[in-house]
Design a protein around this motif. Structure first.
Motif, short mmCIF file in Angstrom:
data_model
loop_
_atom_site.label_atom_id
_atom_site.label_comp_id
_atom_site.label_asym_id
_atom_site.label_seq_id
_atom_site.Cartn_x
_atom_site.Cartn_y
_atom_site.Cartn_z
N TRP A 90 0.92 -1.22 -0.04
CA TRP A 90 0.12 -0.18 -0.01
C TRP A 90 0.83 1.25 -0.02
CZ3 TRP A 90 -4.66 -0.72 3.84
CH2 TRP A 90 -5.38 -1.93 3.59
N SER A 113 -6.13 5.06 -0.85
CA SER A 113 -7.35 5.14 -1.82
C SER A 113 -8.09 6.65 -1.31
CB SER A 113 -8.15 4.05 -1.88
OG SER A 113 -8.83 4.02 -0.65
N LYS A 114 -8.99 6.79 -2.33
CA LYS A 114 -9.64 8.26 -2.20
C LYS A 114 -10.55 8.07 -0.99
CE LYS A 114 -13.19 11.19 -3.99
NZ LYS A 114 -14.21 11.44 -5.23
N GLN A 118 -9.81 6.24 1.80
CA GLN A 118 -9.02 6.25 2.86
C GLN A 118 -8.51 7.59 3.23
OE1 GLN A 118 -5.92 3.43 1.42
NE2 GLN A 118 -7.36 1.59 1.80
N SER A 154 -12.72 -0.26 -3.43
CA SER A 154 -12.10 1.00 -3.37
C SER A 154 -11.08 1.04 -2.17
CB SER A 154 -13.15 1.98 -3.00
OG SER A 154 -13.94 1.74 -1.88
N GLY A 155 -10.95 0.12 -1.03
CA GLY A 155 -10.28 0.12 0.00
C GLY A 155 -10.58 0.66 1.34
N LYS A 156 -12.04 0.43 1.46
CA LYS A 156 -13.05 0.91 2.56
C LYS A 156 -12.56 -0.02 3.83
CE LYS A 156 -17.26 -0.81 0.74
NZ LYS A 156 -17.63 -2.07 1.63
N ARG A 165 -11.15 -4.15 -9.46
CA ARG A 165 -10.97 -3.47 -8.44
C ARG A 165 -9.58 -2.74 -8.37
NH1 ARG A 165 -14.29 -5.89 -4.54
NH2 ARG A 165 -12.87 -5.59 -2.83
N ALA A 166 -9.37 -1.93 -7.42
CA ALA A 166 -8.36 -1.05 -7.13
C ALA A 166 -7.54 -0.62 -8.54
CB ALA A 166 -7.29 -1.97 -6.61
N GLY A 167 -8.63 -0.05 -9.34
CA GLY A 167 -7.97 0.76 -10.58
C GLY A 167 -7.75 -0.28 -11.76
#
Length: 439
Positions: free
Chosen positions: A32, A36-37, A39, A60-62, A344-346
């Protein structure tokens, strides 16, 4: 009063968000590099001690957005039963626990998972060791609160409701009410979801104090890197279309969503008879068998997972290339969670819905929800129908196999209630026999 949390200036590093050195090192070990947005927007408010409502697309990394602030607070407090995370599914609970343990590896965090399908006695032993973090499904947590001697959540400082819209379904309502009645009122509460519903708003009023709302996505949306299409067909030829599509996507890691548990099993057997590496997962399987199927999929032993919506929420399987909706979901919002298993993740991804004459109305509701018209999947119908005879023969053999297994199961005295392991182990037997022939 609900305050909005999307005006903070974006920060490029976890250290810049206020995350301590030990956790920055753990983030780096997990790869990491940048938040992410969700985060970047949520973590500063969490570190200030605010209650949060986080709305973000799946992938999105929530999870990191609530794990990191909790671990940072735990580093200062070092108390047992410090935080409790509620999850609607067993698999998601296990995955959240793994995230806590990975990010908390530098500070010695202890985590316990309380979910159904696993012996309560083993879980009680873990609780007796007084873990810092508990990740649970609501029903099993209530079971322990009532029956495990010496266990309570009186020292709880953080409560997280992940996939909150699903937790507010009627299945969890009673258990959730019981939990909220026995935990301390003086606590921090985080509510995370990919979608905001009327029930989520009701819960927000009931258990959050002046929360900050972080909306890292529009209300109901899918990521821009996801290509979405539909394929209209007569229902009697749907299996031919599925086989054609999987042949076109050969080698791709694919999740196929169906509406029933029986259908996951039938399709998996049928596809294997046609030479595909498919395996089912559904809510009727025991926890060990569900995890076994999921681990085989993650490890690449099979590349097609036939699943119900038990696999649509929160599972982080980074390499899913394709999502196929064999059946259109009854609830339009479930479509967003299903297709969120890819891209996922871009990363990029592809989702296609197999649409028959009986499901058109549900599909139109999905287009209305996501605010876009999707294009049709381009294919020559004549080529698809060439598969009809082979597919029908595979279906006939699958029906015979399932009936034979059902007969053996009824004759067996005290047999396992869930015979889905036959799918998993027969898959392994096929693989083993192929290796033997190669030798």
């Amino acid at each position: 009063m609900l305050s909005e949390g999307n005006e903070k200036e974006e920060v490029k590093t976890f250290e810049g968000l206020g995350i301590c050195k030990e956790l920055v090192v753990a983030c780096d070990k997990l790869g990491w590099k940048n938040p992410s947005k969700i985060q970047a927007e949520a973590i500063p408010y969490a570190l200030e001690g605010k209650d949060l409502i986080g709305l973000a697309q799946t992938g999105s990394g929530k999870t990191g957005a609530f794990v990191l602030p909790i671990l940072q607070a735990l580093l200062e407090a070092q108390r047992p039963f410090f935080a409790c995370v509620l999850s609607p599914t067993r698999e998601l609970a296990i995955q959240i626990s793994e995230q806590f343990e990975a990010l908390g590896s530098e500070i010695g965090v202890k985590c316990a998972v309380l979910v159904g399908g696993i012996d309560m006695g083993q879980q009680a032993i873990k609780l007796a060791k007084r873990p810092h973090i508990i990740v649970a499904t609501p029903g099993r947590l209530v079971d322990h609160l009532k029956n495990t001697k010496g266990f309570s959540l009186r020292t709880l400082k953080f409560l997280v409701l992940d996939e909150a819209d699903r937790l507010l379904n009627v299945d969890f309502e009673k258990s959730l009410d019981e939990i909220l009645n026995v935990i301390p009122r003086e606590r921090k509460t985080y509510l995370f979801s990919a979608t905001m519903t009327k029930k989520v708003r009701k819960l927000q009023r009931a258990c959050l104090r002046n929360p900050v709302k972080i909306e890292a996505a529009s209300k109901y949306s899918t990521v821009n890197t996801l290509k979405q299409q539909y394929w209209f067909m007569a229902s009697m030829y749907k299996d031919c279309h599925l086989v054609y599509l999987l042949t076109e996507m050969i080698g791709c890691t694919t999740m196929v969503f169906t509406s029933t548990c029986d259908k996951t099993r039938f399709l998996a057997i049928t596809l294997r008879k046609l030479g595909f590496r498919a395996i089912p997962i559904n809510g009727q399987m025991s926890q060990a068998k569900r995890l076994g199927a999921l681990n085989m999929f993650k490890a690449g032993e099979c590349n097609i997972l036939i699943c119900t919506d038990v696999a649509s929420r929160g599972l982080d399987i980074p390499s899913v290339d394709v999502v196929i909706n064999y059946d259109i979901p009854f609830e339009s919002k479930d479509y967003i969670h299903r297709v969120g298993r890819t891209a996922r993740a871009g990363r990029s991804g592809f989702a296609v819905s197999l649409l028959d004459q009986y499901q058109l109305e549900w599909y139109l509701l999905i287009e209305q929800l996501i605010g876009k018209k999707l294009s049709g999947y381009p294919a020559q119908e004549e080529e698809v129908l060439l598969l009809h005879e082979r597919v029908e023969e595979a279906k006939r053999l699958s029906t015979i196999e399932i009936k034979e297994k059902g007969g053996r199961k009824r004759r067996a005295d005290g047999g396992d209630d869930d015979d889905d392991d036959g799918d998993i182990y027969s898959f392994r037997k096929v693989k083993s026999s192929k290796k033997s022939r190669r030798r």
